[in-house]
Scaffold this active site. Structure first.
Site, PDB file in Angstrom:
ATOM      1  N   TYR A  75      12.515 -10.358 -33.046  1.00  0.00           N
ATOM      2  CA  TYR A  75      11.303 -11.036 -32.547  1.00  0.00           C
ATOM      3  C   TYR A  75      10.475 -10.086 -31.661  1.00  0.00           C
ATOM      4  CZ  TYR A  75       8.473 -14.650 -30.242  1.00  0.00           C
ATOM      5  OH  TYR A  75       7.431 -15.392 -29.754  1.00  0.00           O
ATOM      6  N   SER A  99       3.042 -12.204 -27.863  1.00  0.00           N
ATOM      7  CA  SER A  99       3.990 -12.786 -26.908  1.00  0.00           C
ATOM      8  C   SER A  99       4.103 -11.837 -25.735  1.00  0.00           C
ATOM      9  CB  SER A  99       5.366 -12.922 -27.574  1.00  0.00           C
ATOM     10  OG  SER A  99       6.380 -13.110 -26.598  1.00  0.00           O
TER      11      SER A  99
HETATM   12  C1  BGC Z   1       9.140 -17.036 -27.143  1.00  0.00           C
HETATM   13  C2  BGC Z   1       9.727 -18.153 -26.310  1.00  0.00           C
HETATM   14  C3  BGC Z   1       9.961 -17.673 -24.888  1.00  0.00           C
HETATM   15  C4  BGC Z   1       8.741 -16.971 -24.314  1.00  0.00           C
HETATM   16  C5  BGC Z   1       9.018 -16.346 -22.960  1.00  0.00           C
HETATM   17  C6  BGC Z   1       7.910 -16.515 -26.456  1.00  0.00           C
HETATM   18  O1  BGC Z   1       7.283 -15.531 -27.221  1.00  0.00           O
HETATM   19  O2  BGC Z   1       8.845 -17.525 -28.444  1.00  0.00           O
HETATM   20  O3  BGC Z   1      10.940 -18.591 -26.887  1.00  0.00           O
HETATM   21  O4  BGC Z   1      10.274 -18.794 -24.068  1.00  0.00           O
HETATM   22  O5  BGC Z   1       8.301 -15.974 -25.202  1.00  0.00           O
HETATM   23  O6  BGC Z   1      10.224 -15.627 -22.929  1.00  0.00           O
END
Ligand code: BGC
Length: 270
Positions: A168, A155
């Site tokens: 996360y 991410s």
């Molecule tokens: C998350 C999303 C978020 C995006 C940008 C992703 O890794 O799961 O919820 O919109 O990152 O912030």
């Protein structure tokens, strides 16, 4: 779809968490590129079987396997079933992941452990089983220049800190170091390990961030390209990383984020 239908011919791919969202699109694109695909799901059994039927009706090969990627016994059973069905594995897409958001001081240990368990430990468990099979089988020159390919779904939050999402963001930061350490270790055996770091992509995980015009306008302030991403944006990158077209690419994170990591707030500030 403009991707060549034989780019991954003869290869077997397992995509974790592919009953919806980014994983589903990746699985469908890998299948249209010629790979036999394992659709792994956790709770969305019917959705997973529907994707399998779609792929088969387009002339592809697919099966669905239920497994919680944070559980070692379930991961091992999923790999055994994959090998029994398709004989071997060439591509793993470590995609399964979730968010359990809360303010830092309110975050429960359960939610911390759950997110680290699925997003990070799950990727470790699956990568380890995949690597064992790649090393056992080695290179098949008529199939791929690599003995195997692992793609970790990271991410933008592997580099952008994220208030209210510490579990996360930590899991994604961990994926980066795990991915690069495995890549360094297995490169001599011709195993390629890379990550994709999606930005904001329209999926169920972040629906509240784009499903009203107000929310979408707010989100777009963070995206220089001026649009929220689609799952296909990620799937096309995954096909490339899984194919020999990227044979000299190892240990990188490909950011597919519309420029989110350009820190657009600094265009006028700072
Ligand atoms: C998350 C999303 C978020 C995006 C940008 C992703 O890794 O799961 O919820 O919109 O990152 O912030």
């Amino acid at each position: 779809m403009s991707i060549s239908s034989d780019l991954l011919e003869g290869q077997v791919a397992l995509v974790t968490g592919s009953s919806s969202g980014i994983g589903e699109s990746v699985a469908r694109y890998l299948a249209s590129s010629g790979a036999a695909v394992v659709i792994n799901y956790h709770s969305e059994k019917d959705e997973a079987h529907k994707i399998v039927e779609d792929i088969k009706s387009n002339g592809g090969k697919a099966i669905a396997i239920g497994a919680d990627v944070s559980k070692e016994d379930q991961v091992k059973a999923m790999f055994e079933q994959t090998l029994q069905t398709f004989g071997t594995l060439h591509i793993l897409v470590n995609n399964a992941g979730l968010q359990k958001d809360s303010a830092f001081v309110d975050m429960s240990l359960d939610h911390w452990n759950m997110v680290i368990g699925i997003n990070l430990t799950g990727q470790f468990l699956c990568a380890r089983e995949a690597a064992k099979e790649f090393l056992r089988r080695g290179i098949e020159p008529n199939i791929s220049k690599a003995a195997g390919k692992i793609i970790c779904m990271s991410s933008v939050h592997q580099v952008i800190p994220w208030a209210g999402h510490v579990n996360y963001a930590t899991s994604k930061g961990g994926i980066d170091m795990m991915m690069r350490s495995i890549a360094q270790e297995l490169a001599p055996q011709k195993i390629r390990v890379n990550s994709i770091a999606p930005g904001a992509i329209k999926t169920p995980i972040n629906k509240s961030a784009w499903d009203t015009p107000e929310a979408e306008a707010d989100l777009l302030k963070l995206i220089p390209s001026g649009r929220v991403g689609e799952v296909d944006d990620i799937a096309k990158a995954a096909v490339w990383l899984a194919s020999d077209e990227s044979d000299y690419v190892n240990g990188i994170t490909l950011f597919v984020d519309g420029g989110m990591t350009l820190y657009p707030g600094f265009r006028t500030g700072g």
